[in-house]
Motif scaffolding. Structure first.
Motif, PDB file in Angstrom:
ATOM      1  N   ILE A 189      10.564  -0.119   1.615  1.00  0.00           N
ATOM      2  CA  ILE A 189      10.496  -0.308   0.171  1.00  0.00           C
ATOM      3  C   ILE A 189      11.810   0.171  -0.455  1.00  0.00           C
ATOM      4  O   ILE A 189      12.258   1.292  -0.211  1.00  0.00           O
ATOM      5  N   THR A 190      12.413  -0.676  -1.258  1.00  0.00           N
ATOM      6  CA  THR A 190      13.655  -0.312  -1.950  1.00  0.00           C
ATOM      7  C   THR A 190      13.375   0.737  -3.022  1.00  0.00           C
ATOM      8  O   THR A 190      12.437   0.601  -3.811  1.00  0.00           O
ATOM      9  N   LYS A 191      14.206   1.759  -3.050  1.00  0.00           N
ATOM     10  CA  LYS A 191      14.046   2.850  -4.011  1.00  0.00           C
ATOM     11  C   LYS A 191      15.194   2.829  -5.020  1.00  0.00           C
ATOM     12  O   LYS A 191      16.309   2.439  -4.669  1.00  0.00           O
ATOM     13  N   PRO A 192      14.937   3.221  -6.276  1.00  0.00           N
ATOM     14  CA  PRO A 192      13.640   3.650  -6.808  1.00  0.00           C
ATOM     15  C   PRO A 192      12.746   2.453  -7.134  1.00  0.00           C
ATOM     16  O   PRO A 192      13.245   1.381  -7.482  1.00  0.00           O
ATOM     17  N   VAL A 193      11.461   2.650  -6.996  1.00  0.00           N
ATOM     18  CA  VAL A 193      10.477   1.615  -7.308  1.00  0.00           C
ATOM     19  C   VAL A 193      10.292   1.561  -8.822  1.00  0.00           C
ATOM     20  O   VAL A 193       9.957   2.561  -9.452  1.00  0.00           O
ATOM     21  N   LYS A 234       0.833  -1.210   0.000  1.00  0.00           N
ATOM     22  CA  LYS A 234       0.000   0.000   0.000  1.00  0.00           C
ATOM     23  C   LYS A 234       0.863   1.254   0.000  1.00  0.00           C
ATOM     24  O   LYS A 234       0.476   2.287  -0.550  1.00  0.00           O
ATOM     25  N   ALA A 235       2.027   1.177   0.578  1.00  0.00           N
ATOM     26  CA  ALA A 235       2.908   2.341   0.675  1.00  0.00           C
ATOM     27  C   ALA A 235       3.337   2.846  -0.704  1.00  0.00           C
ATOM     28  O   ALA A 235       3.498   4.051  -0.909  1.00  0.00           O
ATOM     29  N   VAL A 236       3.536   1.932  -1.665  1.00  0.00           N
ATOM     30  CA  VAL A 236       3.906   2.338  -3.029  1.00  0.00           C
ATOM     31  C   VAL A 236       2.781   3.145  -3.660  1.00  0.00           C
ATOM     32  O   VAL A 236       3.012   4.209  -4.258  1.00  0.00           O
ATOM     33  N   ARG A 237       1.573   2.653  -3.510  1.00  0.00           N
ATOM     34  CA  ARG A 237       0.422   3.343  -4.094  1.00  0.00           C
ATOM     35  C   ARG A 237       0.195   4.685  -3.397  1.00  0.00           C
ATOM     36  O   ARG A 237      -0.153   5.692  -4.031  1.00  0.00           O
ATOM     37  N   GLN A 238       0.370   4.697  -2.082  1.00  0.00           N
ATOM     38  CA  GLN A 238       0.215   5.948  -1.333  1.00  0.00           C
ATOM     39  C   GLN A 238       1.280   6.971  -1.731  1.00  0.00           C
ATOM     40  O   GLN A 238       1.004   8.166  -1.831  1.00  0.00           O
ATOM     41  N   ALA A 239       2.492   6.497  -1.961  1.00  0.00           N
ATOM     42  CA  ALA A 239       3.568   7.404  -2.365  1.00  0.00           C
ATOM     43  C   ALA A 239       3.260   8.033  -3.723  1.00  0.00           C
ATOM     44  O   ALA A 239       3.530   9.221  -3.946  1.00  0.00           O
ATOM     45  N   LYS A 290      -7.208   6.074   1.438  1.00  0.00           N
ATOM     46  CA  LYS A 290      -6.250   5.439   2.364  1.00  0.00           C
ATOM     47  C   LYS A 290      -5.575   4.223   1.729  1.00  0.00           C
ATOM     48  O   LYS A 290      -4.355   4.043   1.849  1.00  0.00           O
ATOM     49  N   ASP A 291      -6.355   3.388   1.031  1.00  0.00           N
ATOM     50  CA  ASP A 291      -5.818   2.138   0.488  1.00  0.00           C
ATOM     51  C   ASP A 291      -5.311   2.278  -0.953  1.00  0.00           C
ATOM     52  O   ASP A 291      -4.509   1.463  -1.414  1.00  0.00           O
ATOM     53  N   VAL A 292      -5.807   3.245  -1.683  1.00  0.00           N
ATOM     54  CA  VAL A 292      -5.409   3.552  -3.067  1.00  0.00           C
ATOM     55  C   VAL A 292      -5.431   2.331  -3.993  1.00  0.00           C
ATOM     56  O   VAL A 292      -4.431   2.020  -4.651  1.00  0.00           O
ATOM     57  N   PRO A 293      -6.554   1.626  -4.092  1.00  0.00           N
ATOM     58  CA  PRO A 293      -6.663   0.606  -5.141  1.00  0.00           C
ATOM     59  C   PRO A 293      -6.850   1.259  -6.512  1.00  0.00           C
ATOM     60  O   PRO A 293      -6.613   0.639  -7.550  1.00  0.00           O
ATOM     61  N   ILE A 294      -7.274   2.523  -6.480  1.00  0.00           N
ATOM     62  CA  ILE A 294      -7.493   3.337  -7.669  1.00  0.00           C
ATOM     63  C   ILE A 294      -7.038   4.751  -7.333  1.00  0.00           C
ATOM     64  O   ILE A 294      -7.239   5.216  -6.207  1.00  0.00           O
TER      65      ILE A 294
END
Length: 535
Positions: free
Chosen positions: A367-371, A304-309, A491-495
């Motif tokens: 999370i390893t950067k860059p994604v 979820k953190a990737v989508r939130q970012a 919050k969850d960013v599925p979209i």
């Protein structure tokens, strides 16, 4: 070439008085040459999608706009917006206090285009057929609240619902609820190709080149009986490879009107042309949205953190300004700002774009950067500006130093099957609503059997919040549930919603009815078009 611009006032539509059309196929001016309409929509019968015009399969704005002309529905969205009104039905309404029993009485004398009578059994057959086939387009989910369908005699249809659904009359106005002739449609499988047999205002003849329909010829249906006033005898819809080719055809007089999808440059040029010319640009209120969708099981975006970012970095104002200008507005929720129930949930959650906050989100989740990501988009369905839009998104994400993004464009006929097979981690889509209610910007993405085939599932949304919102006949009373849904999505960013846009029609000024050529749900209303004196 001189041009003039006609800009309509914003349609506060859903709260405006209903301006229902009346009449039938014998009404209107008729006569004269066919009105020719240009579109960049492509209509292909492929191996993966061999039945593009079957109401039990079709689920995109282009094919629905073919079906809206040819397949009649019990209800219809009225000319002046507002609540749906009877069309093939003489009357419809809930008959119990719990809004779980919905009864319709058919208009007398209804006939299919071949002269066969339309009966209640045909309505039941058509809707049960779509529910049973469960095509992979996901369109059947619009009918998910139906439990059983009962007929009484030839003229009455009764829908018994699983749960209260205040939006059900809207759903009966969509092509998936279109009435088809059982003699022409198999109960258990889709009808391949481009033939359509219904009781709507027009009869379709498809001109094809291989597996592609190049022109749809709509001729007035002499057996049509309904509420629509048909103002012409024939409309030809011609598909063009791109907006430039369509624009050239309008300038040369090969077509009379062009709509989906003009380029931002074309619209800007027409809007700035002097008044008094021979082409009118009509700006119409619209509910189109664009968004990024995620396969939340894909390793690239499973966290979820990737989508939130991504939500924290993307700058919608810059995106709209660089690509669409005044033709679109930033969108901070799945529900457009003009609809009851809208909430700016992404603003409330993330505030202004901020790379530092995005970096912290990724760091907290290790999370390893860059994604590394690929953003997929379609090259030929949403207009020529789509590539530029994704180039801007790519630059915003890569400039943060937190992402390594590539972009990939694919033609629509290959893009859709790939998306449905789960081949994309992130992909861009547009949404033209099935009907103008906040429910239709929530349930198709988040409910069971959602059309995106998304693995994301939230039990609170599915089991509690969507059903709760549908129990409210007064849509303002549904706002609390709808806001909670939008907050969960933020919050969850599925979209990830990006922008909402306006609609435009450009036409020779001897064409009348252009102010109603499209409604806010992007429904093409060809019956409104006629010929007359310059406006």
């Amino acid at each position: 070439m001189n041009r003039k611009t006609l800009v309509l006032p914003a349609v506060v539509g859903l709260l405006a008085p209903v301006l229902a059309a009346c009449g039938g196929s014998d009404s209107g001016s008729g006569g004269g040459d066919a009105i020719v309409v240009g579109t960049t929509d492509r209509f292909t019968a492929s191996k993966d999608a061999p039945a593009p015009l079957d109401p039990a399969y079709s689920y995109d704005v282009g094919t629905w706009n073919i079906l809206r002309q040819t397949v009649q529905t019990l209800m219809i969205q009225p000319k002046g917006e507002g609540e749906p009104v009877p069309e093939a039905a003489e009357s419809c309404g809930f008959t119990d206090t719990g809004n779980e029993r919905y009864a319709c009485k058919l208009r007398s004398g209804l006939q299919f285009a071949d002269g066969d009578a339309v009966t209640a059994k045909d309505v039941k057959f058509s809707i049960d057929r779509a529910r049973a086939i469960k095509a992979d387009s996901g369109v059947f989910a619009l009918l998910s609240t139906i439990d059983t369908i009962e007929t009484q005699g030839d003229n009455e249809v009764i829908f018994h619902l699983k749960t209260a659904d205040a939006t059900f009359p809207f759903k009966l106005s969509t092509p998936v609820a279109g009435i088809v002739n059982p003699d022409d449609y198999d109960k258990g499988k889709l009808r391949d190709g481009f033939a359509v047999d219904g009781s709507g205002p027009y009869i379709l003849k498809a001109d094809t080149d291989g597996d592609e329909m190049t022109k749809a010829v709509f001729t007035r249906n002499p057996h049509y009986k309904g509420t629509l006033k048909v103002n012409n005898d024939e409309v030809d819809m011609v598909s063009y490879k791109d907006a430039d080719a369509m624009g050239t055809a309008l300038q040369k007089g090969d077509i009379d009107l062009m709509t989906r999808t003009m380029s931002p440059e074309q619209i800007k040029k027409l809007a700035e042309s002097p008044a008094g010319g021979d082409i009118d640009l009509v700006e119409l209120n619209g509910l189109e949205i664009r968004y990024l969708a995620f396969d939340t099981t894909d390793p690239a975006v499973k966290s979820k953190a990737v989508r939130q970012a991504m939500a924290q970095i993307i700058n919608r104002n810059e995106l709209v300004s660089k690509v669409y200008g005044s033709q679109a507005e930033p969108l901070y929720s799945l529900v457009p700002a003009s609809l009851t129930g809208h909430s700016n949930s992404f603003v409330n959650t993330y505030g202004e774009p901020n790379v530092g906050k995005a970096k912290a989100l990724l760091a907290d989740a290790d999370i390893t950067k860059p994604v590394k990501l690929t953003l997929n988009y379609t090259t030929d369905h949403y207009g020529p500006a789509t590539k530029q839009e994704f180039e801007v998104l790519q630059k915003q994400l890569n400039d943060s130093g937190l992402f390594d993004v590539t972009i990939k464009g694919t033609a629509w006929d290959a893009f859709v099957p790939a998306e449905r097979k789960g081949e994309y981690a992130v992909w861009g889509m547009g949404w033209f609503p099935d009907f103008p209610d906040a429910d239709n910007f929530v349930a198709p993405f988040l409910d069971k059997d959602n059309f995106l085939k998304s693995p994301y599932s939230n039990s609170d949304i599915i089991d509690t919040l969507i059903p709760s919102s549908r129990r409210e006949a007064d849509r303002q009373s549904a706002t609390k549930s709808l806001t909670e849904i939008q907050d969960i999505v933020a919050k969850d960013v599925p979209i990830l919603p990006l922008w909402q846009g306006k609609q435009y029609v450009a036409a020779n000024n001897d064409v009348t009815g252009t102010a109603y050529a499209l409604n806010s749900s992007a429904t093409l209303q060809l019956w409104e078009l006629g010929r007359g004196a310059s406006s």
